[in-house]
Scaffold this motif. Sequence first.
Motif, PDB file in Angstrom:
ATOM      1  N   ALA A  47      36.360  -4.939 -22.721  1.00  0.00           N
ATOM      2  CA  ALA A  47      36.054  -6.241 -22.137  1.00  0.00           C
ATOM      3  C   ALA A  47      35.127  -6.105 -20.932  1.00  0.00           C
ATOM      4  CB  ALA A  47      37.346  -6.945 -21.740  1.00  0.00           C
ATOM      5  N   GLU A  48      35.392  -5.110 -20.062  1.00  0.00           N
ATOM      6  CA  GLU A  48      34.539  -4.955 -18.882  1.00  0.00           C
ATOM      7  C   GLU A  48      33.128  -4.527 -19.262  1.00  0.00           C
ATOM      8  OE1 GLU A  48      37.528  -1.444 -18.568  1.00  0.00           O
ATOM      9  OE2 GLU A  48      37.427  -3.410 -19.517  1.00  0.00           O
ATOM     10  N   ASP A  49      32.976  -3.789 -20.366  1.00  0.00           N
ATOM     11  CA  ASP A  49      31.634  -3.444 -20.846  1.00  0.00           C
ATOM     12  C   ASP A  49      30.935  -4.662 -21.449  1.00  0.00           C
ATOM     13  OD1 ASP A  49      31.933  -0.817 -20.048  1.00  0.00           O
ATOM     14  OD2 ASP A  49      32.733  -0.165 -21.976  1.00  0.00           O
ATOM     15  N   THR A 281      44.793 -10.077 -15.763  1.00  0.00           N
ATOM     16  CA  THR A 281      45.650 -10.473 -16.870  1.00  0.00           C
ATOM     17  C   THR A 281      45.040  -9.952 -18.164  1.00  0.00           C
ATOM     18  OG1 THR A 281      46.313 -12.488 -15.713  1.00  0.00           O
ATOM     19  CG2 THR A 281      46.732 -12.402 -18.079  1.00  0.00           C
ATOM     20  N   ASN A 282      45.900  -9.450 -19.055  1.00  0.00           N
ATOM     21  CA  ASN A 282      45.421  -8.888 -20.308  1.00  0.00           C
ATOM     22  C   ASN A 282      46.294  -9.370 -21.460  1.00  0.00           C
ATOM     23  OD1 ASN A 282      45.764  -6.609 -22.473  1.00  0.00           O
ATOM     24  ND2 ASN A 282      43.735  -6.289 -21.593  1.00  0.00           N
ATOM     25  N   PHE A 283      45.635  -9.910 -22.502  1.00  0.00           N
ATOM     26  CA  PHE A 283      46.294 -10.240 -23.761  1.00  0.00           C
ATOM     27  C   PHE A 283      45.686  -9.348 -24.843  1.00  0.00           C
ATOM     28  CE2 PHE A 283      46.299 -14.084 -21.222  1.00  0.00           C
ATOM     29  CZ  PHE A 283      47.599 -14.568 -21.361  1.00  0.00           C
ATOM     30  N   TYR A 284      46.503  -8.842 -25.745  1.00  0.00           N
ATOM     31  CA  TYR A 284      45.960  -8.013 -26.823  1.00  0.00           C
ATOM     32  C   TYR A 284      46.791  -8.181 -28.088  1.00  0.00           C
ATOM     33  CZ  TYR A 284      49.761  -4.855 -25.477  1.00  0.00           C
ATOM     34  OH  TYR A 284      51.006  -4.336 -25.180  1.00  0.00           O
ATOM     35  N   GLY A 285      46.143  -7.931 -29.202  1.00  0.00           N
ATOM     36  CA  GLY A 285      46.810  -7.937 -30.490  1.00  0.00           C
ATOM     37  C   GLY A 285      46.191  -6.885 -31.382  1.00  0.00           C
ATOM     38  N   ASN A 286      46.988  -6.288 -32.267  1.00  0.00           N
ATOM     39  CA  ASN A 286      46.465  -5.238 -33.122  1.00  0.00           C
ATOM     40  C   ASN A 286      47.188  -5.182 -34.456  1.00  0.00           C
ATOM     41  OD1 ASN A 286      48.913  -3.596 -32.615  1.00  0.00           O
ATOM     42  ND2 ASN A 286      48.031  -3.296 -30.582  1.00  0.00           N
ATOM     43  N   VAL A 287      46.546  -4.540 -35.407  1.00  0.00           N
ATOM     44  CA  VAL A 287      47.124  -4.258 -36.721  1.00  0.00           C
ATOM     45  C   VAL A 287      46.822  -2.803 -37.039  1.00  0.00           C
ATOM     46  CG1 VAL A 287      47.178  -4.815 -39.164  1.00  0.00           C
ATOM     47  CG2 VAL A 287      46.747  -6.626 -37.493  1.00  0.00           C
ATOM     48  N   ALA A 288      47.862  -2.035 -37.383  1.00  0.00           N
ATOM     49  CA  ALA A 288      47.689  -0.634 -37.756  1.00  0.00           C
ATOM     50  C   ALA A 288      48.214  -0.432 -39.173  1.00  0.00           C
ATOM     51  CB  ALA A 288      48.431   0.273 -36.777  1.00  0.00           C
ATOM     52  N   GLU A 307      39.243 -11.168 -11.593  1.00  0.00           N
ATOM     53  CA  GLU A 307      38.884 -12.085 -10.508  1.00  0.00           C
ATOM     54  C   GLU A 307      37.465 -12.612 -10.677  1.00  0.00           C
ATOM     55  OE1 GLU A 307      38.293 -12.107  -5.665  1.00  0.00           O
ATOM     56  OE2 GLU A 307      38.070 -10.277  -6.828  1.00  0.00           O
ATOM     57  N   ALA A 308      36.550 -11.706 -11.054  1.00  0.00           N
ATOM     58  CA  ALA A 308      35.139 -12.085 -11.106  1.00  0.00           C
ATOM     59  C   ALA A 308      34.738 -12.711 -12.435  1.00  0.00           C
ATOM     60  CB  ALA A 308      34.261 -10.857 -10.826  1.00  0.00           C
ATOM     61  N   ASP A 309      35.343 -12.276 -13.533  1.00  0.00           N
ATOM     62  CA  ASP A 309      34.893 -12.727 -14.841  1.00  0.00           C
ATOM     63  C   ASP A 309      35.967 -12.435 -15.873  1.00  0.00           C
ATOM     64  OD1 ASP A 309      33.251 -13.810 -16.752  1.00  0.00           O
ATOM     65  OD2 ASP A 309      31.483 -12.691 -16.120  1.00  0.00           O
ATOM     66  N   SER A 310      35.704 -12.815 -17.119  1.00  0.00           N
ATOM     67  CA  SER A 310      36.631 -12.557 -18.217  1.00  0.00           C
ATOM     68  C   SER A 310      35.838 -12.464 -19.516  1.00  0.00           C
ATOM     69  CB  SER A 310      37.680 -13.665 -18.315  1.00  0.00           C
ATOM     70  OG  SER A 310      37.061 -14.913 -18.527  1.00  0.00           O
ATOM     71  N   ASP A 311      36.394 -11.737 -20.478  1.00  0.00           N
ATOM     72  CA  ASP A 311      35.720 -11.610 -21.769  1.00  0.00           C
ATOM     73  C   ASP A 311      36.632 -10.899 -22.755  1.00  0.00           C
ATOM     74  OD1 ASP A 311      33.710 -11.800 -23.715  1.00  0.00           O
ATOM     75  OD2 ASP A 311      32.158 -11.414 -22.216  1.00  0.00           O
ATOM     76  N   PHE A 312      36.143 -10.760 -23.987  1.00  0.00           N
ATOM     77  CA  PHE A 312      36.891 -10.115 -25.059  1.00  0.00           C
ATOM     78  C   PHE A 312      36.439  -8.669 -25.246  1.00  0.00           C
ATOM     79  CE2 PHE A 312      37.326 -14.597 -26.051  1.00  0.00           C
ATOM     80  CZ  PHE A 312      38.637 -14.692 -26.495  1.00  0.00           C
ATOM     81  N   GLY A 313      37.330  -7.860 -25.791  1.00  0.00           N
ATOM     82  CA  GLY A 313      37.002  -6.507 -26.202  1.00  0.00           C
ATOM     83  C   GLY A 313      37.580  -6.253 -27.583  1.00  0.00           C
ATOM     84  N   TYR A 314      37.085  -5.225 -28.259  1.00  0.00           N
ATOM     85  CA  TYR A 314      37.619  -4.889 -29.576  1.00  0.00           C
ATOM     86  C   TYR A 314      37.440  -3.401 -29.831  1.00  0.00           C
ATOM     87  CZ  TYR A 314      32.670  -5.056 -30.972  1.00  0.00           C
ATOM     88  OH  TYR A 314      31.314  -4.856 -31.043  1.00  0.00           O
ATOM     89  N   VAL A 315      38.278  -2.875 -30.765  1.00  0.00           N
ATOM     90  CA  VAL A 315      38.173  -1.484 -31.167  1.00  0.00           C
ATOM     91  C   VAL A 315      38.631  -1.363 -32.614  1.00  0.00           C
ATOM     92  CG1 VAL A 315      40.501  -0.916 -30.334  1.00  0.00           C
ATOM     93  CG2 VAL A 315      38.830   0.903 -30.628  1.00  0.00           C
TER      94      VAL A 315
END
Length: 322
Positions: A47-49, A281-288, A307-315
């Motif tokens: 997300a930070e990237d 704050t972090n929300f996450y969900g996954n399927v393995a 504090e400064a921003d928010s966004d999504f991440g994935y892997v």
Amino acid sequence: MKKTLLALTVPALLVAGSASAAVSLYDQDGTQVTMSGAAEVQYILRAEDNIAKKDASIRIDDGDLALRVQHEVNANLYALGAIELAIGESKDNQKDGASIGDVKNDGLYVGLGGAFGELTFGRQLAIIDDAGVGVDIELKDTAGVNYEDTDMDQYIKYRFSGEKFWAGAGYNIAQETNGKKGEELLEVAAGVPFGDFEARAYYADYKNEQTVAEQTAWDLEFVYAAGPIYVGALYGQSDNGADKNSDIQTWELAGSYTMGKNTFGLGYAQNSGDAKSQDATNFYGNVAHQLTANTRAYVEVSYEDLEADSDFGYVVGMEVKF
């Protein structure tokens, strides 16, 4: 594998139903030699990237190889030694313009064990490296009670596991250079199972005069694991003695459900600090999906609110163990 304290994943058995892998190389006349290893590669965008407008990339997450030797001294005592290598996880070496990674010894210790527990000395992970209730695979980055390090070079660790409780303690001996001590860590931990529930507590005190770091943290954990269902809750606090504006409180909730070869996980983690910059704050969900007992493929998405921003991440990743 190096991890930060108290912001850690639950063991893979709970996350994806994977089996513990090890190959027996020798077992005769009171001597046992086992080898284990793992290779894990991911396509990831944190997300930070994403906030920084960076591209997703292929990442070597794990390249592990471990060898353990155990000799029976008598019916009540055994001696042990272990060598653990991290292979190709960094990119410091270059050959013909291509990254080939390093081979790093991140574990080398000896010890004694028996009905009294196990006492080990040397380069090894702290007990509190196991702390945490999350079912995240990779993307719980910004929320969680963090410690400076869990990889210790001069560590004395004791752990006892019984039917009614487990307990452990450890101490890393700090070395002095130019009148200043390096890493010093004192930790204690304990857990009590009752039926399908377990209550756990971790505490650690870390100091490093050379880097002017001083930190204490503790957490309380409650987990429920029965059949395909896992639920965990955590509350913890972290206090940095070198900075009066760094007290952090952490809450975590996580759960997973296994259906056949698939495990579905959800989690939430929140940090609340004295300084606004520490709020996260972090929300996450996954399927393995378990392709075999020791091979899994997975996908995970996360949303991080800073504090400064928010966004999504994935892997998207795959892990193969033996």
